[in-house]
Design an enzyme around this catalytic site. Structure first.
Site, PDB file in Angstrom:
ATOM      1  N   ARG A 119       0.834  -1.202   0.000  1.00  0.00           N
ATOM      2  CA  ARG A 119       0.000   0.000   0.000  1.00  0.00           C
ATOM      3  C   ARG A 119       0.869   1.253   0.000  1.00  0.00           C
ATOM      4  NH1 ARG A 119      -5.041  -2.399   0.806  1.00  0.00           N
ATOM      5  NH2 ARG A 119      -6.592  -0.950   1.563  1.00  0.00           N
ATOM      6  N   ARG A 156     -21.495  -2.053  -2.271  1.00  0.00           N
ATOM      7  CA  ARG A 156     -20.824  -3.349  -2.257  1.00  0.00           C
ATOM      8  C   ARG A 156     -21.361  -4.258  -1.152  1.00  0.00           C
ATOM      9  NH1 ARG A 156     -14.384  -2.919  -2.782  1.00  0.00           N
ATOM     10  NH2 ARG A 156     -14.381  -2.290  -0.601  1.00  0.00           N
ATOM     11  N   ARG A 189     -19.269  -4.189   4.437  1.00  0.00           N
ATOM     12  CA  ARG A 189     -18.099  -3.954   5.285  1.00  0.00           C
ATOM     13  C   ARG A 189     -18.271  -2.666   6.076  1.00  0.00           C
ATOM     14  NH1 ARG A 189     -12.863  -4.592   1.490  1.00  0.00           N
ATOM     15  NH2 ARG A 189     -12.296  -2.781   2.732  1.00  0.00           N
ATOM     16  N   ARG A 200     -10.530   6.744   2.763  1.00  0.00           N
ATOM     17  CA  ARG A 200      -9.698   5.698   2.152  1.00  0.00           C
ATOM     18  C   ARG A 200      -9.166   6.143   0.791  1.00  0.00           C
ATOM     19  NH1 ARG A 200     -13.682   0.985   2.154  1.00  0.00           N
ATOM     20  NH2 ARG A 200     -12.044  -0.176   1.102  1.00  0.00           N
TER      21      ARG A 200
END
Ligand code: AMP
Length: 251
Positions: A119, A156, A189, A200
């Site tokens: 990352r 999602r 989530r 994010r």
């Protein structure tokens, strides 16, 4: 069927170069590590699942490993939870040991697909240092503009059991909240809420985007995929990107 065969051909080509070792111990066999780059919601998880099946390489998602630790209430899980719930990166000392230990498992002998790692450039350097000289790294960058990502992520759903991803609008399950594949319950989530998603994305641009240049410069192993296209086309492009890489290197 065609895709399965194509997948095997691609992987055969990659491995036939005779390069690659999963980790830095001696007497290891040829291995290939496919690194998936791109912002959250770019489709890395979805395609990693398909690639794993077609290329017969394990799919390792650091996010999934953390979520499993949170579910099992381990010490690691307790330590990472607050970072994840704020959309921040988990500190390297909690990421690296967990991942490298997983990569030493026998199923990674031929390599693996890394989803969500590295990352940061520092993580990429730690990975390079851990691998032997022969290890082959292929980085695939999933391109999607931010404007599309928020809608993708906030809709999602993911199966609690087999981790298969769905989308409320773009890829709904046959039966509401039930996984088509294993019958498990579909959940959202915690970090897929819009405010956390925005954080994010910010973290992605600041910390992870420099990885694109890192892999482009390092060993010309970077390939771009336009992840706005329909899922099937993206997957064909991925397999093509992997085969192009081999063709270029074998010249
Ligand atoms: P993902 O499932 O890849 O979207 O990751 C979910 C969250 O887990 C991220 O927002 C981070 O908090 C954490 N995470 C996953 N992989 C890493 C990593 N390589 N380095 C730091 N944090 C990570």
């Amino acid at each position: 069927m065609f895709q399965k065969m194509f997948g095997w051909i691609v992987m055969g080509c990659i491995l036939l170069t005779g390069q690659g070792v999963a980790m830095s111990q001696s007497n290891q066999k040829a291995a290939t590590i496919v690194v998936l780059l791109g912002p959250p919601g770019a489709g890395k998880g979805t395609h990693a699942t398909a690639m794993s099946e077609h290329l017969s390489l394990p799919h390792i998602s650091t996010g999934d490993l953390f979520r499993e630790n949170i579910r099992n209430n381990t010490v690691l899980g307790q330590n990472v939870k607050s970072f994840m719930n704020q959309g921040k990166l988990v500190p390297d000392e909690l990421v690296l040991d967990m991942l490298f230990q997983r990569m030493e498992a026998p199923d990674c002998a031929r390599g693996c697909i890394l989803d969500g790692f590295p990352r940061t450039v520092a993580q990429a350097q730690a990975l390079d240092a851990k691998l032997s000289k022969n290890t082959r790294i292929i980085a695939l960058n999933f391109n999607v503009p931010d404007s599309v990502l928020i809608e993708r992520i906030t809709g999602r759903l993911v199966c609690k059991d087999c981790k298969k991803p769905f989308h409320k609008r773009f890829d709904p399950p046959r039966q509401a909240n039930v996984c088509d594949t294993c019958g498990g319950t579909l959940v959202t989530r915690e970090d897929d809420q819009e405010s956390i998603v925005r954080k994010r994305l910010e973290v992605y641009h600041e910390e992870s985007q420099p990885l694109i240049e890192y892999y482009a410069k390092k060993n010309d192993s970077l390939r771009e995929v336009d992840s706005q296209n329909p899922k099937e086309q993206v997957f064909r492009d991925i397999l093509l990107a992997l085969s192009t890489l081999k063709t270029k290197e074998s010249l």
